[in-house]
Design a protein around this motif. Structure first.
Motif, PDB file in Angstrom:
ATOM      1  N   ASN A 140       0.816  -1.211   0.158  1.00 49.60           N
ATOM      2  CA  ASN A 140      -0.204  -0.126  -0.089  1.00 49.60           C
ATOM      3  C   ASN A 140       0.972   1.067   0.002  1.00 49.60           C
ATOM      4  O   ASN A 140       0.234   2.412   0.325  1.00 49.60           O
ATOM      5  N   PHE A 141       1.934   1.278  -0.348  1.00 45.72           N
ATOM      6  CA  PHE A 141       2.880   2.330  -0.437  1.00 45.72           C
ATOM      7  C   PHE A 141       3.580   2.497  -1.940  1.00 45.72           C
ATOM      8  O   PHE A 141       4.417   3.193  -2.169  1.00 45.72           O
ATOM      9  N   ASP A 142       2.799   2.001  -2.807  1.00 51.40           N
ATOM     10  CA  ASP A 142       3.093   2.024  -4.300  1.00 51.40           C
ATOM     11  C   ASP A 142       3.204   3.632  -4.689  1.00 51.40           C
ATOM     12  O   ASP A 142       3.779   3.787  -5.741  1.00 51.40           O
ATOM     13  N   PHE A 143       2.260   4.186  -4.068  1.00 55.48           N
ATOM     14  CA  PHE A 143       2.227   5.699  -4.486  1.00 55.48           C
ATOM     15  C   PHE A 143       3.329   6.383  -4.374  1.00 55.48           C
ATOM     16  O   PHE A 143       3.658   7.512  -5.133  1.00 55.48           O
ATOM     17  N   MET A 144       4.376   6.040  -3.661  1.00 57.77           N
ATOM     18  CA  MET A 144       5.674   6.766  -3.416  1.00 57.77           C
ATOM     19  C   MET A 144       6.516   7.052  -4.476  1.00 57.77           C
ATOM     20  O   MET A 144       6.634   6.413  -5.116  1.00 57.77           O
ATOM     21  N   GLU A 145       6.974   8.564  -4.690  1.00 56.57           N
ATOM     22  CA  GLU A 145       7.935   8.736  -5.708  1.00 56.57           C
ATOM     23  C   GLU A 145       9.157   9.158  -5.122  1.00 56.57           C
ATOM     24  O   GLU A 145       9.272   9.947  -4.507  1.00 56.57           O
ATOM     25  N   ILE A 146      10.076   8.664  -5.914  1.00 55.19           N
ATOM     26  CA  ILE A 146      11.647   9.336  -5.767  1.00 55.19           C
ATOM     27  C   ILE A 146      11.538  10.759  -6.060  1.00 55.19           C
ATOM     28  O   ILE A 146      10.918  11.423  -6.743  1.00 55.19           O
ATOM     29  N   GLY A 147      12.211  11.364  -4.926  1.00 53.95           N
ATOM     30  CA  GLY A 147      12.487  13.054  -5.034  1.00 53.95           C
ATOM     31  C   GLY A 147      11.297  13.524  -4.351  1.00 53.95           C
ATOM     32  O   GLY A 147      11.417  14.704  -3.906  1.00 53.95           O
ATOM     33  N   ASP A 189      21.187   1.689  21.698  1.00 58.82           N
ATOM     34  CA  ASP A 189      20.361   2.441  22.940  1.00 58.82           C
ATOM     35  C   ASP A 189      19.031   2.976  22.515  1.00 58.82           C
ATOM     36  O   ASP A 189      19.182   3.995  21.581  1.00 58.82           O
ATOM     37  N   CYS A 190      18.265   2.930  23.243  1.00 58.98           N
ATOM     38  CA  CYS A 190      16.563   3.180  22.895  1.00 58.98           C
ATOM     39  C   CYS A 190      16.277   4.175  24.101  1.00 58.98           C
ATOM     40  O   CYS A 190      16.518   3.737  25.259  1.00 58.98           O
ATOM     41  N   THR A 191      15.707   5.057  23.792  1.00 57.04           N
ATOM     42  CA  THR A 191      14.952   6.074  24.852  1.00 57.04           C
ATOM     43  C   THR A 191      13.612   6.183  24.384  1.00 57.04           C
ATOM     44  O   THR A 191      13.513   6.473  23.398  1.00 57.04           O
ATOM     45  N   ILE A 192      12.608   5.696  25.245  1.00 59.65           N
ATOM     46  CA  ILE A 192      11.261   5.896  25.227  1.00 59.65           C
ATOM     47  C   ILE A 192      10.942   7.398  25.155  1.00 59.65           C
ATOM     48  O   ILE A 192      11.010   7.969  26.124  1.00 59.65           O
ATOM     49  N   MET A 193      10.239   7.828  24.257  1.00 59.59           N
ATOM     50  CA  MET A 193       9.709   9.138  24.013  1.00 59.59           C
ATOM     51  C   MET A 193       8.304   9.152  24.362  1.00 59.59           C
ATOM     52  O   MET A 193       7.627   9.860  25.007  1.00 59.59           O
ATOM     53  N   GLU A 194       7.514   7.979  24.002  1.00 56.12           N
ATOM     54  CA  GLU A 194       6.057   7.980  24.076  1.00 56.12           C
ATOM     55  C   GLU A 194       5.552   6.478  24.199  1.00 56.12           C
ATOM     56  O   GLU A 194       6.119   5.810  23.348  1.00 56.12           O
ATOM     57  N   ASP A 195       4.857   6.096  25.287  1.00 60.06           N
ATOM     58  CA  ASP A 195       4.230   4.810  25.275  1.00 60.06           C
ATOM     59  C   ASP A 195       2.755   5.060  24.753  1.00 60.06           C
ATOM     60  O   ASP A 195       2.275   5.884  24.547  1.00 60.06           O
ATOM     61  N   ASN A 196       2.025   3.714  24.625  1.00 57.06           N
ATOM     62  CA  ASN A 196       0.734   3.903  24.241  1.00 57.06           C
ATOM     63  C   ASN A 196       0.347   4.444  22.772  1.00 57.06           C
ATOM     64  O   ASN A 196      -0.654   5.346  22.999  1.00 57.06           O
ATOM     65  N   VAL A 197       1.273   4.494  21.975  1.00 58.18           N
ATOM     66  CA  VAL A 197       1.154   4.894  20.628  1.00 58.18           C
ATOM     67  C   VAL A 197       0.206   3.965  19.568  1.00 58.18           C
ATOM     68  O   VAL A 197       0.752   2.759  19.597  1.00 58.18           O
ATOM     69  N   MET A 198      -0.947   4.351  19.285  1.00 59.60           N
ATOM     70  CA  MET A 198      -1.585   3.251  18.452  1.00 59.60           C
ATOM     71  C   MET A 198      -1.283   3.685  17.006  1.00 59.60           C
ATOM     72  O   MET A 198      -1.436   4.912  16.428  1.00 59.60           O
ATOM     73  N   VAL A 199      -0.766   2.688  16.320  1.00 59.93           N
ATOM     74  CA  VAL A 199      -0.738   2.814  14.682  1.00 59.93           C
ATOM     75  C   VAL A 199      -1.500   1.863  14.154  1.00 59.93           C
ATOM     76  O   VAL A 199      -1.312   0.582  14.173  1.00 59.93           O
ATOM     77  N   GLY A 200      -2.427   2.179  13.489  1.00 59.45           N
ATOM     78  CA  GLY A 200      -3.734   1.315  13.015  1.00 59.45           C
ATOM     79  C   GLY A 200      -4.284   0.593  14.395  1.00 59.45           C
ATOM     80  O   GLY A 200      -4.839   1.340  15.346  1.00 59.45           O
ATOM     81  N   ASN A 201      -4.352  -0.601  14.468  1.00 54.91           N
ATOM     82  CA  ASN A 201      -4.885  -1.314  15.631  1.00 54.91           C
ATOM     83  C   ASN A 201      -3.685  -1.782  16.385  1.00 54.91           C
ATOM     84  O   ASN A 201      -4.035  -2.954  17.287  1.00 54.91           O
ATOM     85  N   ASP A 208      -0.999   9.519   5.901  1.00 55.95           N
ATOM     86  CA  ASP A 208      -1.752   8.830   6.695  1.00 55.95           C
ATOM     87  C   ASP A 208      -2.251   7.681   6.312  1.00 55.95           C
ATOM     88  O   ASP A 208      -3.260   6.758   6.522  1.00 55.95           O
ATOM     89  N   ILE A 209      -1.172   6.977   5.419  1.00 49.75           N
ATOM     90  CA  ILE A 209      -1.606   5.537   5.114  1.00 49.75           C
ATOM     91  C   ILE A 209      -0.958   4.627   5.954  1.00 49.75           C
ATOM     92  O   ILE A 209       0.404   4.692   6.022  1.00 49.75           O
ATOM     93  N   ILE A 210      -1.701   3.734   6.571  1.00 49.98           N
ATOM     94  CA  ILE A 210      -1.029   2.724   7.356  1.00 49.98           C
ATOM     95  C   ILE A 210      -0.879   1.451   6.693  1.00 49.98           C
ATOM     96  O   ILE A 210      -1.487   0.782   5.877  1.00 49.98           O
ATOM     97  N   HIS A 211       0.390   0.559   7.041  1.00 47.98           N
ATOM     98  CA  HIS A 211       0.886  -0.750   6.251  1.00 47.98           C
ATOM     99  C   HIS A 211      -0.442  -1.565   6.724  1.00 47.98           C
ATOM    100  O   HIS A 211      -1.032  -1.448   7.915  1.00 47.98           O
TER     101      HIS A 211
END
Length: 101
Positions: A9-16, A39-51, A94-97
């Motif tokens: 669902n990301f076929d719409f992407m164009e180079i440049g 090394d990771c730092t948590i910036m935000e938890d409970n983030v919903m992306v799609g479901n 706004d397109i989610i995998h």
């Protein structure tokens, strides 16, 4: 993303052109340093992306997302090491995998 999707669902992407993207890391938290650990730092938890429930993390000023269930023990400390095996594009503008819908 195209390799693991039935319908890319990301076929719409164009180079440049510029896009607002979210990238997910696959792997596991680790206590030992390796070539693939970061090394990771948590910036935000409970983030919903799609479901899907994710945490937003920072690695060297880059933003990624990880399944929250993998890092629950580190939520209060806000820091952990993560050994990743793959990065995957999960959202463009706004397109989610499809795997997260």
């Amino acid at each position: 993303s195209a390799l693991v999707s039935i319908d890319n669902n990301f076929d719409f992407m164009e180079i440049g052109k510029e896009y607002e993207c979210k990238i997910k890391l696959f792997g596991e938290p680790t206590a030992t340093r390796s070539e693939r650990s970061v090394d990771c730092t948590i910036m935000e938890d409970n983030v919903m992306v799609g479901n899907t429930l994710l945490v937003k993390i920072s690695i060297d000023d880059n933003i990624y997302y990880i399944y929250q269930e993998k890092v629950v023990p580190y939520l209060s400390a806000r820091k952990f090491m993560f050994e990743f095996t793959r990065k995957d594009l999960i959202q463009v503008n706004d397109i989610i995998h499809e795997d997260l819908q």
